[in-house]
Every structure is written in structure tokens, then in C-alpha cells.
Design a protein around this motif. Structure first.
Motif, PDB file in Angstrom:
ATOM      1  N   SER A   1       0.842  -1.199   0.000  1.00 40.44           N
ATOM      2  CA  SER A   1       0.000   0.000   0.000  1.00 40.44           C
ATOM      3  C   SER A   1       0.878   1.250   0.000  1.00 40.44           C
ATOM      4  CB  SER A   1      -0.906   0.004   1.246  1.00 40.44           C
ATOM      5  OG  SER A   1      -0.170   0.419   2.401  1.00 40.44           O
TER       6      SER A   1
ATOM      7  N   TYR B   1      -1.736   2.573  -3.802  1.00 36.30           N
ATOM      8  CA  TYR B   1      -3.106   2.435  -3.315  1.00 36.30           C
ATOM      9  C   TYR B   1      -3.132   2.574  -1.791  1.00 36.30           C
ATOM     10  CZ  TYR B   1      -5.042   0.544  -7.720  1.00 36.30           C
ATOM     11  OH  TYR B   1      -5.472   0.367  -9.004  1.00 36.30           O
TER      12      TYR B   1
ATOM     13  N   GLU C   1      -8.299   1.294  -0.354  1.00 33.68           N
ATOM     14  CA  GLU C   1      -8.458   1.096  -1.799  1.00 33.68           C
ATOM     15  C   GLU C   1      -8.053  -0.313  -2.212  1.00 33.68           C
ATOM     16  OE1 GLU C   1      -7.704   5.565  -3.598  1.00 33.68           O
ATOM     17  OE2 GLU C   1      -5.955   4.395  -2.972  1.00 33.68           O
TER      18      GLU C   1
ATOM     19  N   ASP D   1     -11.000  -2.535  -1.528  1.00 31.85           N
ATOM     20  CA  ASP D   1     -12.022  -2.355  -2.567  1.00 31.85           C
ATOM     21  C   ASP D   1     -11.618  -3.053  -3.862  1.00 31.85           C
ATOM     22  OD1 ASP D   1     -13.565  -0.836  -0.860  1.00 31.85           O
ATOM     23  OD2 ASP D   1     -12.852   1.091  -1.631  1.00 31.85           O
ATOM     24  N   TYR D   2     -10.352  -2.925  -4.225  1.00 31.36           N
ATOM     25  CA  TYR D   2      -9.873  -3.515  -5.479  1.00 31.36           C
ATOM     26  C   TYR D   2      -9.862  -5.041  -5.383  1.00 31.36           C
ATOM     27  CZ  TYR D   2      -7.203  -3.739  -9.844  1.00 31.36           C
ATOM     28  OH  TYR D   2      -6.792  -3.984 -11.125  1.00 31.36           O
TER      29      TYR D   2
END
Length: 281
Positions: free
Chosen positions: A11, A18, A22, A25-26
């Protein structure tokens, strides 16, 4: 329908692009059953990712990627399923981060000597609340027009043989394995073929790590080609180790590598995560 996972993900708390939320979510968008957040030398993003994953059905595996040194080679050890609340683990991690901070300040000084307008304050402003790696410096150089791409930043300034690279004091991989175990996790040798060791040297490394308690080897990986996966599976089998897999997703910092699927053909079955836990008991 078989469930797939990704056990090597970064991350923007280290050198990915990201945010932890995120990534969750991905991962859901890509129908993954589990991901391991394995930022470099930090667990900062894990609570955020765990909170985002609550109630979604996605299993968020707390992890880390520890940078170590072995025979003057940069060797990375993944910790999977660690207890991020473990006080001893976090105290040792703080020591690693302090060493990285010293190195980063020295690299800023060298970049300044090469005519780059960069300061500690600028880096803190542009990349707050994360553990900086060379990828952050490369992105700074790119976004401020000093290089045409990330690769050039490493070639001209930041690569191991380049003028602004500063090695930092690193722990040995054996220490990293012990620390991961003390934190309740499983220790895995990351991307073994990226170290460009001879077959004999790699065999020696894996034997030494196994003797120190290594649990697994990352055998399914984005940059594997031809017989690479088979070779690393055999390596794991010879030393009685579990196998794992990960894309090493970094978002825009590695634009050709996608979450869960790597360069398009990666498939990491969920059973590998279960096997690692069973194998290591």
C-alpha cells in the motif's frame, strides 16, 4: 469455484500507490478471497485495511516484508499472519525504521550534491505517514522533472551502483525469521529468483534459512518465466517448506503487475494459505 488470493501486496504506507482501503475495494472487485498486506518494514496500514474489510467477506491477512542482508545481497522475508499488537515485534520494527530514516537523510544530502532540489521537509510533505523506500525518491525525481521515468531514476541516481545510493544497516534474514515467529507469524522467503544467486548459492541460502525456522518459499510470482515456478516448487520440496504466491502489487509504481493476477496469468489458490498454517504447526 476455486477461490484465489494474493499474499504479497503493498500500500502507500510503504511504496505502493493504493491506500489500504483502496486495496480492499480492489481485491473485492477482483473477487479475491484473501490478500496479505505486506508493506516494507511497517504494519501501519493493516488496521485501516482490516477495518475496511470488516463484513465484506475478504480475509485481510496482516503481513510485512522485512528487508535483510545475506552475503551482501538484499534478501526479503515475508511475515504472514503476524500479530501487529505484539509489543516486542513493534519495538524491533521501530529500530528497523530508525535505520531506514538515517539512510534516507543521507540519500537526500547526496541528491542535493547532484543538483536535485530536495529536502526532508519536501519528502515529508509529499509522502506523509509512510515508510519511504527508494521508489519514493524515484517518484519524486520523476514528478519534479529530473528523470523521464522511474527506471532512469534508479539508473542515474538510486540503483545499487549509482552515486546517491546509500546502503543501510540491515538485519540478517535469520533475525527476521525469529522476529516474525515471535510476532506469531509465518516466515516466507520472498521472490527467491530475484536475488540472482547461482543454483548452489540459492540452495545454501534456503538450507540456512530452513535451519533457522523458515516456513515457506514464494513460488508463484509475477516475474516467473518458463520453468521458474517448477524450479522453486522443487526447491521448497527439497527443504520441506510450504509454498506461497503473490503478485508483489505496487499499483502505479509497478504498472505492469496487477493485484491477484500479476502480469495476467497468476493464480494463487486459497488452499496455499491454509497449507502454510497447517505446515508450520
Amino acid at each position: 469455484m476455486e477461490a484465489f488470493i494474493d499474499l504479497h501486496v503493498h500500500s502507500n504506507c510503504s511504496d505502493g500507490t493504493y491506500a489500504p482501503e483502496e486495496l480492499v475495494d480492489y481485491a473485492l472487485e477482483k473477487n479475491l478471497k484473501a490478500i496479505a498486506l505486506t508493506d516494507h518494514d511497517t504494519t501501519e496500514g493493516i488496521p485501516r485495511a482490516q477495518e475496511a474489510a470488516k463484513g465484506t467477506g475478504l480475509e485481510l491477512i496482516p503481513g510485512i516484508e522485512l528487508s535483510t542482508e545475506y552475503n551482501r545481497k538484499d534478501i526479503h522475508i515475508l511475515g504472514l499472519g503476524i500479530d501487529i499488537e505484539n509489543v516486542h515485534f513493534q519495538n524491533q520494527l521501530k529500530h528497523f525504521q530508525d535505520e531506514r530514516d538515517i539512510r534516507n537523510e543521507q540519500m537526500i544530502t547526496l541528491l542535493q550534491e547532484y543538483g536535485i532540489e530536495i529536502s526532508l521537509e519536501q519528502m515529508r510533505e509529499e509522502y506523509p505517514d509512510c515508510v519511504w523506500t527508494r521508489a519514493h525518491f524515484a517518484r519524486f525525481l520523476l514528478e519534479h522533472g529530473y528523470v523521464k521515468d522511474m527506471g532512469e531514476a534508479f539508473t542515474l541516481y538510486l540503483g545499487d551502483e549509482s552515486p546517491c545510493f546509500v546502503p543501510r544497516e540491515k538485519v540478517k534474514p535469520f533475525q527476521a525469521i525469529n522476529l516474525i515467529h515471535e510476532g506469531g507469524g509465518y516466515a516466507v522467503l520472498a521472490h527467491p529468483l530475484l536475488y540472482h544467486l547461482s543454483a548452489e548459492q540459492l540452495e545454501e541460502l534456503v538450507k540456512s534459512l530452513t535451519d533457522s525456522g523458515l516456513d515457506g518459499i514464494e513460488t508463484i510470482y509475477s516475474t516467473n518465466r518458463f520453468s521458474d515456478e517448477s524450479a522453486t516448487r522443487q526447491l521448497a520440496k527439497r527443504h520441506g517448506l510450504a509454498i506461497t504466491g503473490g503478485s508483489d502489487f505496487h499499483g502505479d509504481n509497478k504498472p505492469t503487475i496487477d493485484l491477484g493476477t500479476g502480469k495476467g496469468n497468476l493464480q494463487i489458490p486459497y488452499v496455499l494459505w491454509k497449507n502454510l498454517q497447517t505446515h508450520s504447526k
